[in-house]
Design an enzyme around this catalytic site. Structure first.
Site, mmCIF file in Angstrom:
data_model
loop_
_atom_site.group_PDB
_atom_site.id
_atom_site.type_symbol
_atom_site.label_atom_id
_atom_site.label_comp_id
_atom_site.label_asym_id
_atom_site.label_seq_id
_atom_site.Cartn_x
_atom_site.Cartn_y
_atom_site.Cartn_z
ATOM 1 N N ARG A 1 0.824 -1.223 0.000
ATOM 2 C CA ARG A 1 0.000 0.000 0.000
ATOM 3 C C ARG A 1 0.856 1.270 0.000
ATOM 4 N NH1 ARG A 1 -4.857 -2.115 3.887
ATOM 5 N NH2 ARG A 1 -6.265 -2.635 2.181
ATOM 6 N N LYS B 1 -18.922 -16.478 2.160
ATOM 7 C CA LYS B 1 -20.345 -16.272 2.399
ATOM 8 C C LYS B 1 -21.088 -15.526 1.293
ATOM 9 C CE LYS B 1 -20.237 -14.253 6.341
ATOM 10 N NZ LYS B 1 -20.373 -13.580 7.567
ATOM 11 N N GLY C 1 -8.944 -8.964 -0.479
ATOM 12 C CA GLY C 1 -7.680 -9.270 0.187
ATOM 13 C C GLY C 1 -7.250 -10.708 0.010
ATOM 14 N N GLY D 1 -13.104 -3.788 0.360
ATOM 15 C CA GLY D 1 -14.473 -3.305 0.520
ATOM 16 C C GLY D 1 -14.827 -2.233 -0.494
HETATM 17 P P1 ADP Z 1 -11.780 -11.723 -0.396
HETATM 18 O O1 ADP Z 1 -10.988 -11.334 0.827
HETATM 19 O O2 ADP Z 1 -10.902 -11.957 -1.571
HETATM 20 O O3 ADP Z 1 -12.923 -10.787 -0.668
HETATM 21 P P2 ADP Z 1 -13.458 -13.510 1.096
HETATM 22 O O4 ADP Z 1 -12.962 -12.883 2.358
HETATM 23 O O5 ADP Z 1 -14.826 -13.228 0.676
HETATM 24 O O6 ADP Z 1 -12.446 -13.146 -0.106
HETATM 25 O O7 ADP Z 1 -13.325 -15.091 1.189
HETATM 26 C C1 ADP Z 1 -12.122 -15.690 1.528
HETATM 27 C C2 ADP Z 1 -12.317 -16.925 2.346
HETATM 28 O O8 ADP Z 1 -13.264 -17.796 1.795
HETATM 29 C C3 ADP Z 1 -11.043 -17.705 2.465
HETATM 30 O O9 ADP Z 1 -10.577 -17.632 3.791
HETATM 31 C C4 ADP Z 1 -11.416 -19.120 2.050
HETATM 32 O O10 ADP Z 1 -10.853 -20.120 2.877
HETATM 33 C C5 ADP Z 1 -12.909 -19.091 2.196
HETATM 34 N N1 ADP Z 1 -13.552 -20.135 1.385
HETATM 35 C C6 ADP Z 1 -13.446 -20.350 0.071
HETATM 36 N N2 ADP Z 1 -14.130 -21.449 -0.296
HETATM 37 C C7 ADP Z 1 -14.675 -21.965 0.820
HETATM 38 C C8 ADP Z 1 -15.471 -23.116 1.115
HETATM 39 N N3 ADP Z 1 -15.854 -23.960 0.161
HETATM 40 N N4 ADP Z 1 -15.836 -23.314 2.399
HETATM 41 C C9 ADP Z 1 -15.461 -22.463 3.360
HETATM 42 N N5 ADP Z 1 -14.699 -21.374 3.153
HETATM 43 C C10 ADP Z 1 -14.307 -21.125 1.906
HETATM 44 MG MG MG Z 2 -11.412 -11.570 2.900
#
Ligand code: ADP
Ligand code: MG
Length: 395
Positions: free
Chosen positions: A36, A197, A350, A373
């Site tokens: 960053r 989620k 992230g 976000g």
């Molecule tokens: P980002 O930070 O890129 O926006 P998220 O925070 O939404 O991504 O999601 C990341 C998390 O989702 C990771 O920690 C990963 O382990 C989890 N994840 C991915 N697939 C699954 C799954 N099938 N079951 C549970 N957790 C999952």
């Molecule tokens: Mg995340």
């Protein structure tokens, strides 16, 4: 509405307050990831070349309106100084005599970094009197903190009402890349959504359905979509209260002619079994005691074929629990698949950026969005307060 940038404004000899996002990880007084800070360098260097007096302001962590030694920006000033190769004067406050005196003594081209602005409770409250006091330190305000642009805080939004207010280069780059995929993407345009989620991503899914040609869904998110399609997903976490929403999303996609592609096979582990006791099963054969942790090989193949036919791709959310090696295959395969020269790829989030790095393809992604976000809210079509408050560009 397009916004003015730092190029569109007189800055020579001026005091320029620059909101940066220096919210970086720090361990034992050292910055452990300076991405960053590096992202802010083009704006800072431009201001230096043009003989502005540069006053940097940032938040770090969540000190909740109180001074907290753990969240001082001193290690950041140190790292910035190394990267810039010039002295960065760290001031242990944002308001009062110390910053005022330091700014008064500044020569053109000099750089100071104020203290963590979240030490003041007025920051997150977007207190106008506080924002005005900040504005008195400067003649011009530059917002380069894309990662904080979805927050209406005093240093990201409030202060823009008291000064000529423009975008820095990082902000401009982010806004350009995201605007392009939302408005004039080269088609076919595919989005890949994963992560833990559904509830985190509903807004993005809905808005992207009006933009993309195909939506690939994986990760924990897919569980709820599979359930909405009538599949049994065993012990995989499902957001029961979102099954209906998932159903509505299928209907919306159909009415818009957008294809939603779900996994056809998955990697599962039975409850109580070790993580390496993986089974690959079709989605209509998920055992009652099984939990989904990754895409299966057939799904990876289908996702890759879709991506081979695409011209633009947006990706947010890992497609499995990629932090564990046995469940990383789907996520890493997709990271490699989007790192193609003939594909415009935009990646946000992230954990998704971490996955792209892990796959070793970060250099081959067209745009890595630095604001988790903020980029999602942008793609939801929401107004970003820190951006809206900036001065409009002339038509
Ligand atoms: P980002 O930070 O890129 O926006 P998220 O925070 O939404 O991504 O999601 C990341 C998390 O989702 C990771 O920690 C990963 O382990 C989890 N994840 C991915 N697939 C699954 C799954 N099938 N079951 C549970 N957790 C999952
Ligand atoms: Mg995340």
């Amino acid at each position: 509405m397009a916004k003015k940038t730092v190029r569109d404004i007189e800055i020579t000899g001026k005091r320029v307050l620059v909101r940066v996002d220096f919210n970086v990880p720090i361990e034992n007084g050292k910055v452990t990831d300076d991405t960053r800070i590096k992202e802010a360098l083009p704006t800072i260097r431009y201001l230096r070349e043009n003989k502005a007096k540069i006053i940097l302001i940032s938040h770090l962590g969540r000190p909740k309106g109180k001074i907290n030694e753990k969240y001082r920006l001193t290690p950041v000033a140190q790292r910035l100084q190394e990267l810039l190769g010039v002295t960065v004067l760290k001031i242990d406050d944002c308001l009062g005599d110390k910053p005022a005196a330091a700014v008064k003594a500044m020569q053109p081209g000099e750089v100071i970094l104020l203290e963590n602005v979240r030490f003041y409770p007025e920051e997150e409250k977007n207190d106008p009197a506080f924002a005005q006091k900040l504005s008195l330190l400067a003649d011009v305000y530059v917002n380069d903190a894309f990662g904080a642009v979805h927050r209406a805080h005093a240093s990201t939004e409030g202060v823009a009402h008291f000064l000529p207010a423009v975008m820095g280069f990082l902000m401009e780059k982010e806004v350009k890349a995201l605007t392009k995929i939302l408005t004039v993407p080269e088609r076919p345009f595919a989005a890949i959504l994963g992560g833990a989620k559904v509830s985190d991503k509903i807004g993005v899914v809905k808005n992207l359905l009006g933009k993309v040609d195909v939506l690939l869904v994986g990760g924990g998110l897919a569980n709820t979509f599979l359930k909405a399609q009538g599949y049994e997903v065993g012990k995989s976490p499902v957001e029961e209260d979102k099954i209906k929403t998932a159903g509505e999303i299928f209907a919306l996609a159909k009415s818009r002619g957008v294809k939603i592609i779900l996994p056809v096979d998955v990697v599962v582990v039975s409850e109580g079994e070790a993580a390496d006791k993986i089974k690959i099963v079709k989605v209509d054969e998920i055992p009652a005691d099984g939990q989904i942790f990754d895409l299966g090989p057939e799904s990876i193949k289908i996702f890759k074929e879709v991506l081979q036919g695409a011209k633009t791709v947006f990706w947010n959310g890992p497609l499995g629990v990629f932090e564990q090696k046995v469940f990383a295959e789907g996520t890493l395969a997709i990271a490699r698949a989007i790192a193609e020269d003939n594909l415009t790829s935009v990646v946000g989030g992230g954990d998704t950026l971490a996955a792209v790095s892990k796959a070793g393809v970060a250099q081959k992604i067209t745009h890595l969005s630095t604001g988790g976000g903020a980029s999602l809210e942008f793609l939801e079509g929401k107004v970003l307060p820190g951006l809206a408050a900036l001065t409009d560009a002339a038509k």
